[in-house]
Design a protein around this motif. Structure first.
Motif, mmCIF file in Angstrom:
data_model
loop_
_atom_site.group_PDB
_atom_site.id
_atom_site.type_symbol
_atom_site.label_atom_id
_atom_site.label_comp_id
_atom_site.label_asym_id
_atom_site.label_seq_id
_atom_site.Cartn_x
_atom_site.Cartn_y
_atom_site.Cartn_z
ATOM 1 N N ASN A 115 45.969 43.749 73.855
ATOM 2 C CA ASN A 115 46.944 42.797 74.397
ATOM 3 C C ASN A 115 46.402 41.373 74.412
ATOM 4 O OD1 ASN A 115 49.421 44.318 75.234
ATOM 5 N ND2 ASN A 115 47.924 45.507 76.376
ATOM 6 N N ILE A 168 46.819 40.039 70.910
ATOM 7 C CA ILE A 168 48.210 39.650 70.641
ATOM 8 C C ILE A 168 48.497 38.285 71.256
ATOM 9 C CG2 ILE A 168 50.604 40.148 71.278
ATOM 10 C CD1 ILE A 168 50.153 43.005 70.712
ATOM 11 N N SER A 172 52.931 41.661 76.516
ATOM 12 C CA SER A 172 51.491 41.914 76.449
ATOM 13 C C SER A 172 50.798 41.512 77.745
ATOM 14 C CB SER A 172 50.874 41.144 75.274
ATOM 15 O OG SER A 172 51.339 41.645 74.041
ATOM 16 N N ASP A 187 51.773 44.132 80.388
ATOM 17 C CA ASP A 187 51.082 45.396 80.138
ATOM 18 C C ASP A 187 49.615 45.310 80.538
ATOM 19 O OD1 ASP A 187 53.213 46.848 79.251
ATOM 20 O OD2 ASP A 187 52.901 46.412 77.141
ATOM 21 N N LEU A 188 49.001 44.172 80.253
ATOM 22 C CA LEU A 188 47.605 43.948 80.625
ATOM 23 C C LEU A 188 47.445 44.030 82.148
ATOM 24 C CD1 LEU A 188 45.410 41.178 79.018
ATOM 25 C CD2 LEU A 188 45.269 41.642 81.450
ATOM 26 N N ASN A 223 51.238 49.484 73.103
ATOM 27 C CA ASN A 223 52.010 48.274 72.796
ATOM 28 C C ASN A 223 51.392 47.429 71.683
ATOM 29 O OD1 ASN A 223 53.690 45.939 72.962
ATOM 30 N ND2 ASN A 223 52.349 45.089 74.509
ATOM 31 N N PRO A 224 50.116 47.035 71.762
ATOM 32 C CA PRO A 224 49.555 46.197 70.693
ATOM 33 C C PRO A 224 49.530 46.882 69.332
ATOM 34 C CG PRO A 224 47.834 46.911 72.205
ATOM 35 C CD PRO A 224 49.131 47.247 72.837
ATOM 36 N N TYR A 261 53.267 47.161 67.867
ATOM 37 C CA TYR A 261 53.851 45.902 67.420
ATOM 38 C C TYR A 261 53.035 45.179 66.359
ATOM 39 C CZ TYR A 261 57.531 45.973 70.906
ATOM 40 O OH TYR A 261 58.645 46.301 71.634
ATOM 41 N N SER A 262 51.800 45.580 66.141
ATOM 42 C CA SER A 262 50.961 44.806 65.219
ATOM 43 C C SER A 262 50.637 45.513 63.911
ATOM 44 C CB SER A 262 49.644 44.414 65.904
ATOM 45 O OG SER A 262 48.908 45.568 66.267
#
Length: 315
Positions: free
Chosen positions: A42, A45, A67, A70-71, A286-287, A290-291
């Motif tokens: 995160n 990102i 991000s 979420d962190l 998540n990271p 999306y990445s």
């Protein structure tokens, strides 16, 4: 226990992992790896989006907020879990427990709102592409994030203040890995009917309504995509939303298992596992979601790292 004999609880015991005495090292390693992976992912990102002005668009603006949330969401619970496993001291003070409940609710609510906002953003981008720039203006994007932040901040504050008014007797064992509102309510020897009603209201308004909005957004998206004549065009449109759909299913599936399933299906192990999914696993995924398939984000990250002195020293 009679009201006259009620005692004041100064701390609670988080004992959900105490039943696994032979797996403490494994649990510690698992939570540490998940936390550090989510933390690093995160942060990368956020670095990529902040360093590349080409990514200063509504989609990446919402992603940066997601991000950050979420962190913070994983940071409200995992460090305490790691400390408890390492020291074998399962206690958490009463004020710290209320603080953990507040921040975990706040960031979970914000995660929920951001997933809804991102679904709306994809709906506008796919269903109204010619009007996207006029609809998703800078002012509207700011409002779509600022209003949820206000709600996500005030709603848990109300729950925390109501929880602080309750009386707790001799039972201070929480069969969970963090101070969840439902777990605390079950320990109170006061009348918790109003608190329970508020919890149901939150689930109804702050989770069911947004999830309904997400379903409506994707129903329109699928309808619009199916009208695209070429198979390649359909695939490209679906690929832009696939990552979001995966995260939404994971997040809401876990929440549904905890708060919306019949009480007969509940158990300490199931509820804890579902909580780990949406409070620890989802922020980690998540990271990656999306990445990995996002060339713009990967390019910006490589550029940012190549320009940093730390990266230069490593190579």
């Amino acid at each position: 226990m009679e009201k006259g004999n009620q005692t004041s609880i100064s701390e609670f015991l988080l004992l959900v992992f105490s039943n696994w005495p032979g797996h403490q090292a494994l649990l510690f390693s698992l939570f540490l790896c998940l936390y550090l992976t989510g933390l690093l992912g995160n942060l990368l990102i956020l670095l990529a989006i902040a360093s590349d002005h080409h990514l200063h668009t509504p989609m990446y603006f919402f992603l940066a907020n997601l991000s950050l949330v979420d962190l913070c969401l994983s940071s409200t619970t995992v460090p305490k879990v790691l400390l408890n496993i390492q020291t074998q001291a399962q206690s958490i003070s009463y004020p710290a427990c209320l603080a953990q409940m507040y921040f975990s609710m706040m960031f979970a609510n914000m995660d929920n709102f951001l997933l809804t906002v991102m679904a709306y953003d994809r709906y506008v981008a796919i269903c109204h592409p010619l009007h996207y720039s006029t609809i998703m203006t800078q002012h509207r994007c700011a409002c779509l994030v600022a209003v949820p932040w206000v709600i996500a901040t005030l709603n848990p504050l109300l729950h925390t203040l109501m929880m602080a008014c309750l009386q707790f007797c001799s039972d201070n064992v929480i069969h969970h890995f963090f101070c969840d509102s439902s777990s605390l309510l079950s320990l109170s020897c006061s009348d918790t009917s109003l608190n329970q009603l508020m919890v149901l209201a939150v689930v109804g308004l702050l989770f069911v309504v947004p999830s309904g909005c997400i379903l409506a957004s994707y129903a329109h998206i699928i309808s619009a995509v199916m009208k695209v004549p070429s198979a390649q065009g359909k695939l490209k449109a679906f690929s832009t939303c696939g990552s979001h759909i995966a995260l939404v299913i994971l997040f809401y599936g876990a929440i549904t298992g905890i708060y919306m399933s019949p009480s007969s299906n509940h158990s300490t192990e199931k509820d804890s596992a579902a909580s780990v999914i949406f409070m620890v696993v989802a922020p980690v995924l998540n990271p990656f979601i999306y990445s990995l398939r996002n060339n713009e984000l990967k390019g910006a990250l490589k550029k940012a790292l190549s320009q940093s002195k730390i990266f230069s020293l490593v190579i």
